[in-house]
Design an enzyme around this catalytic site. Structure first.
Site, PDB file in Angstrom:
ATOM      1  N   CYS A  22       0.697  -1.326  -0.239  1.00 51.65           N
ATOM      2  CA  CYS A  22      -0.010  -0.121   0.214  1.00 51.65           C
ATOM      3  C   CYS A  22       0.829   1.163  -0.088  1.00 51.65           C
ATOM      4  O   CYS A  22       1.618   1.472   0.902  1.00 51.65           O
ATOM      5  CB  CYS A  22      -0.970  -0.043   1.154  1.00 51.65           C
ATOM      6  SG  CYS A  22      -1.658   1.722   1.836  1.00 51.65           S
ATOM      7  N   CYS A  25       0.336   3.557   3.095  1.00 50.35           N
ATOM      8  CA  CYS A  25       0.989   2.715   4.404  1.00 50.35           C
ATOM      9  C   CYS A  25       2.301   3.157   4.369  1.00 50.35           C
ATOM     10  O   CYS A  25       2.958   3.463   5.451  1.00 50.35           O
ATOM     11  CB  CYS A  25       0.795   1.341   4.289  1.00 50.35           C
ATOM     12  SG  CYS A  25      -0.946   0.973   4.557  1.00 50.35           S
TER      13      CYS A  25
END
Length: 97
Positions: A22, A25
């Site tokens: 991600c 993230c």
């Protein structure tokens, strides 16, 4: 250690559910590391990879990453999905101390 033990071992615990793939993230990683360092000895900051903890993510209603969940004495106080400013994240945890 179980999840319930993890969120009660210190009075205030911040859990981040994340994924290695991600981009949001990945952007939050150094911010979370800094928040963890600043809160050392005051609050616990734990990061859980949703790919390795799919059942925990499902049990906690995590549908997007990153998702931050703040606990005080094992009770959920606050939840946020997506990127967040590091100062805002730090302030949110400090307000629970």
């Amino acid at each position: 250690m179980t999840y319930s033990e993890m969120i009660t071992q210190t009075p205030v615990t911040l859990v981040e559910f994340f994924a290695t793939w991600c981009p949001h993230c990945q952007k939050m990683m150094p911010i979370v590391a800094q928040v963890k360092e600043l809160l050392a000895g005051q609050a616990d900051v734990t990061q859980l990879d949703i790919d390795q903890n799919q059942e925990l993510a499902r049990e906690n209603g995590v549908s997007g990453v990153p998702t931050f969940i703040l606990y005080k004495n094992g009770q959920e106080l606050w939840r946020h999905s997506g990127e967040i400013d590091g100062n805002d994240l730090l302030a949110k945890v400090q307000s629970a101390l």
